[in-house]
Design a protein around this motif. Structure first.
Motif, PDB file in Angstrom:
ATOM      1  N   ALA A 281      39.067  42.123  39.569  1.00  0.00           N
ATOM      2  CA  ALA A 281      40.306  42.881  39.720  1.00  0.00           C
ATOM      3  C   ALA A 281      41.500  42.001  39.377  1.00  0.00           C
ATOM      4  O   ALA A 281      41.499  40.789  39.611  1.00  0.00           O
ATOM      5  N   ALA A 282      42.540  42.615  38.835  1.00  0.00           N
ATOM      6  CA  ALA A 282      43.789  41.934  38.512  1.00  0.00           C
ATOM      7  C   ALA A 282      44.714  42.015  39.721  1.00  0.00           C
ATOM      8  O   ALA A 282      45.147  43.102  40.110  1.00  0.00           O
ATOM      9  N   ILE A 283      45.002  40.880  40.315  1.00  0.00           N
ATOM     10  CA  ILE A 283      45.844  40.829  41.509  1.00  0.00           C
ATOM     11  C   ILE A 283      47.239  40.348  41.101  1.00  0.00           C
ATOM     12  O   ILE A 283      47.390  39.287  40.485  1.00  0.00           O
ATOM     13  N   ARG A 284      48.231  41.131  41.486  1.00  0.00           N
ATOM     14  CA  ARG A 284      49.621  40.813  41.175  1.00  0.00           C
ATOM     15  C   ARG A 284      50.421  40.707  42.471  1.00  0.00           C
ATOM     16  O   ARG A 284      49.919  41.055  43.539  1.00  0.00           O
ATOM     17  N   PRO A 285      51.648  40.232  42.389  1.00  0.00           N
ATOM     18  CA  PRO A 285      52.420  40.026  43.628  1.00  0.00           C
ATOM     19  C   PRO A 285      52.586  41.276  44.486  1.00  0.00           C
ATOM     20  O   PRO A 285      52.686  41.180  45.708  1.00  0.00           O
ATOM     21  N   ASP A 286      52.588  42.449  43.850  1.00  0.00           N
ATOM     22  CA  ASP A 286      52.807  43.696  44.586  1.00  0.00           C
ATOM     23  C   ASP A 286      51.517  44.490  44.791  1.00  0.00           C
ATOM     24  O   ASP A 286      51.575  45.669  45.177  1.00  0.00           O
ATOM     25  N   THR A 287      50.356  43.885  44.544  1.00  0.00           N
ATOM     26  CA  THR A 287      49.091  44.591  44.767  1.00  0.00           C
ATOM     27  C   THR A 287      48.957  44.956  46.240  1.00  0.00           C
ATOM     28  O   THR A 287      49.121  44.118  47.120  1.00  0.00           O
ATOM     29  N   ARG A 288      48.644  46.224  46.484  1.00  0.00           N
ATOM     30  CA  ARG A 288      48.533  46.696  47.865  1.00  0.00           C
ATOM     31  C   ARG A 288      47.154  46.376  48.428  1.00  0.00           C
ATOM     32  O   ARG A 288      46.140  46.558  47.763  1.00  0.00           O
ATOM     33  N   SER A 289      47.148  45.890  49.672  1.00  0.00           N
ATOM     34  CA  SER A 289      45.893  45.590  50.344  1.00  0.00           C
ATOM     35  C   SER A 289      46.125  45.587  51.842  1.00  0.00           C
ATOM     36  O   SER A 289      47.188  45.165  52.322  1.00  0.00           O
ATOM     37  N   ALA A 290      45.117  46.045  52.580  1.00  0.00           N
ATOM     38  CA  ALA A 290      45.184  45.978  54.038  1.00  0.00           C
ATOM     39  C   ALA A 290      44.845  44.582  54.549  1.00  0.00           C
ATOM     40  O   ALA A 290      45.012  44.295  55.735  1.00  0.00           O
TER      41      ALA A 290
END
Length: 320
Positions: A71-80
């Motif tokens: 997965a491409a993780i960016r500064p605004d990637t949403r995650s719990a």
């Protein structure tokens, strides 16, 4: 031919155009590759960052997935998830106006992880992979008295060892000595490096200079991560950062180490590098994990292999 003026690792990587620097063992391992990645970018190379993730990725939005397990993780990637080193690094990269995507691999067995690596390297046009390990337990071949925490490192090594289409595949370790607290004997690490040298697979060692741009940015990134996870900072990167600042001995930088006696020292700032091919060839059980799908299958394979050993190489005291 290698030159005394430049480490062989960097000579090989500078011959590539698009390089993937990937944390092999999960957690904050990708931070160990950050100085090399920054130096390569300064040299005009296209560099991408990735990490085998300890976070629960499967709750992420569908649009972040390149393929299953990457997965491409960016500064605004949403995650719990509150513990998310890949996103924390992406946010630090954005603060410094650097490319801010960090690719996250799911913590899986060799077969799906190799498929994820293959999908990503094809997507990015990668012609060199540098696996980075915080510590040195990726150099354990399997017959030592203690292996550290081998599952994720071996999944990464096994996955990349099968990517024979990638021209350059290398491994580099930062944090010599840290894995003593997971049972690794570092005299045996040195013995393994000597064997790899005889086989032509050892690329030498070089130190990360504190006063370099890369050293300063590494210290800043580690401090940024510590502030993001005050209850769970990286012991490995914290130890390397302390050593880089010139601290020595039982350095206190987190309550997580309150029951341990640390030995922070200048050797922790050295990169020890080898080729994937040589490391895989010297490994004793890599073939047993080739067809694994789940991380726990790797754990079982390691235990089964070690049960077959008539004797394990005992710890050796460093003589000086």
């Amino acid at each position: 031919m290698p030159s005394i003026f430049e480490p062989p690792l960097l000579t090989r990587l500078k011959a590539a155009e698009r390089i993937l620097v990937a944390g092999a063992g999960g957690g904050f391992d990708v931070y160990a590759g950050l100085p090399v990645a920054l130096a390569l970018r300064a040299a005009g190379k296209e560099v991408h960052l990735a990490n085998l993730s300890f976070s629960h990725l499967y709750g992420l939005d569908a649009d972040v997935w390149l393929e299953p397990d990457v997965a491409a993780i960016r500064p605004d990637t949403r995650s719990a998830e509150s513990y998310f080193p890949e996103r924390t690094l992406a946010r630090w990269l954005r603060l410094h106006h650097l490319p801010d995507t960090v690719w996250a691999f799911a913590s899986v067995g060799v077969q799906p992880l190799r498929a994820a690596y293959r999908a990503l390297t094809r997507h990015l046009g990668i012609d060199a992979i540098l696996l980075v390990d915080g510590g040195t337990d990726i150099l354990m071949r399997g017959d030592e008295a203690g292996l550290g925490t081998p599952e994720e490192d071996m999944a990464s090594l096994g996955a990349v060892a099968g990517l024979t289409e990638i021209p350059e595949r290398l491994v580099s370790c930062l944090g010599f000595g840290v894995d003593a607290y997971h049972g690794v004997n570092h005299s045996l690490v040195l013995e393994n490096l000597a064997a790899l040298d005889r086989a032509g697979g050892y690329l030498g060692a070089f130190s990360l200079p504190r006063d370099s741009r890369e050293g300063a940015l590494y210290l800043d990134a580690v401090e940024h991560a510590r502030a993001a996870f005050p209850e769970h900072p990286s012991i490995v990167q914290g130890s390397v950062a302390a050593a880089l600042r010139g601290e020595f001995g039982d350095v206190r930088f987190t309550e997580r180490t309150r029951h341990s006696t640390l030995f922070v020292n200048p050797l922790m700032t050295l990169y020890f590098s080898v080729t994937v091919e040589a490391l895989a060839a010297h490994h004793r059980y890599l073939d047993r994990i080739e067809h694994t799908v789940l991380t726990r299958q790797i754990s079982s394979a390691v235990e089964e292999f070690r049960d077959t050993l008539p004797v394990r190489r005992p710890p050796r005291q460093f003589p000086h």
